[in-house]
Design an enzyme around this catalytic site. Sequence first.
Site, PDB file in Angstrom:
ATOM      1  N   GLU A 293       0.880  -1.180   0.000  1.00 48.64           N
ATOM      2  CA  GLU A 293       0.000   0.000   0.000  1.00 48.64           C
ATOM      3  C   GLU A 293       0.907   1.216   0.000  1.00 48.64           C
ATOM      4  O   GLU A 293       1.794   1.327   0.843  1.00 48.64           O
ATOM      5  CB  GLU A 293      -0.923  -0.005   1.221  1.00 48.64           C
ATOM      6  CG  GLU A 293      -1.814  -1.241   1.317  1.00 48.64           C
ATOM      7  CD  GLU A 293      -2.686  -1.475   0.103  1.00 48.64           C
ATOM      8  OE1 GLU A 293      -3.040  -0.500  -0.582  1.00 48.64           O
ATOM      9  OE2 GLU A 293      -2.993  -2.644  -0.193  1.00 48.64           O
ATOM     10  N   CYS A 327      -1.498   8.816   4.402  1.00 46.99           N
ATOM     11  CA  CYS A 327      -1.602   8.504   2.973  1.00 46.99           C
ATOM     12  C   CYS A 327      -2.939   8.966   2.430  1.00 46.99           C
ATOM     13  O   CYS A 327      -3.082   9.231   1.246  1.00 46.99           O
ATOM     14  CB  CYS A 327      -1.422   7.005   2.768  1.00 46.99           C
ATOM     15  SG  CYS A 327      -2.459   6.057   3.885  1.00 46.99           S
TER      16      CYS A 327
HETATM   17  P1  NAD Z   1       9.169   5.154   2.820  1.00 48.46           P
HETATM   18  O1  NAD Z   1       8.858   4.537   1.510  1.00 48.46           O
HETATM   19  O2  NAD Z   1      10.197   6.209   2.879  1.00 48.46           O
HETATM   20  O3  NAD Z   1       9.646   4.019   3.849  1.00 48.46           O
HETATM   21  C1  NAD Z   1       8.837   2.899   4.122  1.00 48.46           C
HETATM   22  C2  NAD Z   1       9.711   1.784   4.677  1.00 48.46           C
HETATM   23  O4  NAD Z   1      10.519   1.288   3.607  1.00 48.46           O
HETATM   24  C3  NAD Z   1      10.693   2.247   5.759  1.00 48.46           C
HETATM   25  O5  NAD Z   1      10.771   1.249   6.761  1.00 48.46           O
HETATM   26  C4  NAD Z   1      11.998   2.366   4.994  1.00 48.46           C
HETATM   27  O6  NAD Z   1      13.132   2.263   5.815  1.00 48.46           O
HETATM   28  C5  NAD Z   1      11.844   1.176   4.070  1.00 48.46           C
HETATM   29  N1  NAD Z   1      12.758   1.114   2.923  1.00 48.46           N
HETATM   30  C6  NAD Z   1      13.191   2.106   2.133  1.00 48.46           C
HETATM   31  N2  NAD Z   1      14.013   1.601   1.179  1.00 48.46           N
HETATM   32  C7  NAD Z   1      14.074   0.265   1.387  1.00 48.46           C
HETATM   33  C8  NAD Z   1      14.776  -0.809   0.754  1.00 48.46           C
HETATM   34  N3  NAD Z   1      15.551  -0.611  -0.303  1.00 48.46           N
HETATM   35  N4  NAD Z   1      14.618  -2.059   1.257  1.00 48.46           N
HETATM   36  C9  NAD Z   1      13.818  -2.290   2.324  1.00 48.46           C
HETATM   37  N5  NAD Z   1      13.154  -1.306   2.958  1.00 48.46           N
HETATM   38  C10 NAD Z   1      13.272  -0.056   2.497  1.00 48.46           C
HETATM   39  O7  NAD Z   1       7.775   5.669   3.441  1.00 48.46           O
HETATM   40  P2  NAD Z   1       7.528   6.475   4.786  1.00 48.46           P
HETATM   41  O8  NAD Z   1       8.056   7.861   4.641  1.00 48.46           O
HETATM   42  O9  NAD Z   1       7.912   5.680   5.975  1.00 48.46           O
HETATM   43  O10 NAD Z   1       5.941   6.525   4.799  1.00 48.46           O
HETATM   44  C11 NAD Z   1       5.230   7.469   4.085  1.00 48.46           C
HETATM   45  C12 NAD Z   1       4.679   6.884   2.809  1.00 48.46           C
HETATM   46  O11 NAD Z   1       3.863   5.763   3.114  1.00 48.46           O
HETATM   47  C13 NAD Z   1       3.789   7.863   2.065  1.00 48.46           C
HETATM   48  O12 NAD Z   1       4.027   7.764   0.684  1.00 48.46           O
HETATM   49  C14 NAD Z   1       2.388   7.370   2.423  1.00 48.46           C
HETATM   50  O13 NAD Z   1       1.400   7.752   1.485  1.00 48.46           O
HETATM   51  C15 NAD Z   1       2.587   5.908   2.488  1.00 48.46           C
HETATM   52  N6  NAD Z   1       1.572   5.243   3.304  1.00 48.46           N
HETATM   53  C16 NAD Z   1       0.614   4.527   2.677  1.00 48.46           C
HETATM   54  C17 NAD Z   1      -0.383   3.911   3.406  1.00 48.46           C
HETATM   55  C18 NAD Z   1      -1.458   3.112   2.720  1.00 48.46           C
HETATM   56  O14 NAD Z   1      -2.143   2.360   3.393  1.00 48.46           O
HETATM   57  N7  NAD Z   1      -1.621   3.254   1.424  1.00 48.46           N
HETATM   58  C19 NAD Z   1      -0.393   4.037   4.801  1.00 48.46           C
HETATM   59  C20 NAD Z   1       0.630   4.756   5.414  1.00 48.46           C
HETATM   60  C21 NAD Z   1       1.607   5.364   4.659  1.00 48.46           C
END
Ligand code: NAD
Length: 543
Positions: A293, A327
Amino acid sequence: MSNAYFNIQEPVNEPYLQYAPGSAERAALKEVLKEQKEKEIEIPAIINGKEVKTGRTADVVMPHNHGHKLGTVHYCGEKEVEQAIEGALEARKEWAEMPWQERVAIFLKAADIITGPKRFLMNATTMMAQSKTPQQSEIEAVGELADFFRFNAWYLTKIYKDQPHSPDGMWNRVEYRPLEGFVFAVTPFNFTAIAANLPSAPAMCGNVSIWKPSPESVYSSYYVMQVLKEAGLPDGVIQFLPGEGADVGDPALESEHLSGLHFTGSMGTFNQLWKTIGNNIEKYNTYPRIVGETGGKDFIFAHNSADVDRLTIAAVRGAFEYQGQKCSAASRMYVPKSISEEFEEKLIAEVDKIKVGDVEDFSNFMGAVISRKAFDKISGYIDYAKKADDAEIIAGGDYDDSEGYFIQPTVIKTTNPKFKTMEEEIFGPVLTIYVYEDDKFEETLDLCDNTSPFALTGAIWSRDRYVLKQMADRLRQSAGNFYINDKPTAAVVNQQPFGGGRKSGTNDKAGSIANLYKWVSMRSMKETYSAPLDWRYPYMGEE
Ligand code: NAD
């Protein structure tokens, strides 16, 4: 061995406490906040139930007071990932064979701990780590998380009870096996509940999970691990591996035992992870289930028959609660010219009343954004709008990072429906309004549909039923969570299953039975009571 069909009572959503002045819960929460603030903790990895301190550390601070250190986190890399996978696969042998009722009992107990003795600790840690107000924390770190645990347990019983038809002479059965291997759970900073649910939902189904929490919310995630341990989760079933993205991600996705990815976060990260899985596809023993998501560019679309007073409040709450770091947060609005003046006047008046500051001051509606990186990115969008010819800032626009990462709720008005802040996910307290001519209603619906790559949430506003139907039809694919005369945020487990289409994710709907189906692998079993004794079919007989 138990031999009865056990039932779980249909749960009810956890009621929220209000924290009003004079209430016992307000006093209790303030007390826990004070105690927690005085502590500085060490956050280890947890592998096979043991604390692992790698020595590769980072500071954990409060976003609204970045000079205040909450603790030190130990980061993991390849070595810890390998140990964790090996340990998880060992734990899986017993866990996958455990009767379902024994597994779900752990999560049901965890829900009671979260809503009972640890309620204020859950709230305090989420408030401090992620800069949430008591209300924003209560609805998710307590309410939503307990709902995830309780409803998933109940959904699972429905899945197990779902059995195929058996004609005479045979018995057809389906068993719902855990996936072979481990599930990699990669979680975002913005919801403690989502972070906890992503490793837990597969675990409840008999899987083992490698959980990589977000470095930006690792503090509250660590307390979730403690609740799970207290509830009796066996060692190794959920391995807790803090770390920078790829340091943990790359080795985890390299493993032949990867059987699933349960992700929530940004589109860019999800694309990256999906590509890596694609590149590694030959290595895996099984095709990994991919559930992700991602982001949104969530809209509020008003018709000229909208109730302007209610629309205004929906815009304020939808765009600015939790600093717009949801989000689902409203970030673009389409408002018809005939009501735009009244709407803007009312919106500006309300936005001007919003107090931003330390979440320990309960009179604040907003706290800080999560990090310096987020602060720089969001203020960059505001600066861009300040300089643009086709946009103006009509409310807010100020920011200050001297003590915490504070950004004032900001409203941009643009004459360009494809203005940068109408298209891109900002993930901060910035709402952009585009005013359309009333007689361009249909063209503007088209614009709303095709302006961003996302399709997560959206809200339509009208008092005319025909118009509502027209809007809902035209915007059918524009949002996975669609709101009528409401704000586009605050989905509740078992009420509004959550997830979006297009580039907002795989739409596997956390908080619904659909999500759990991704973490089981069906085995169909046919038992025949009287197998044939002759291989010839009747059509082969003599005329
Ligand atoms: P992000 O993508 O920066 O990070 C998410 C996770 O991915 C973190 O734990 C990060 O360390 C990890 N990550 C990054 N690169 C990686 C890799 N190469 N390998 C493994 N893990 C990796 O997102 P964020 O800033 O934590 O959250 C905000 C984002 O999440 C926004 O875009 C928001 O819209 C979205 N979000 C979506 C929902 C939904 O249900 N659709 C809910 C909450 C947040």
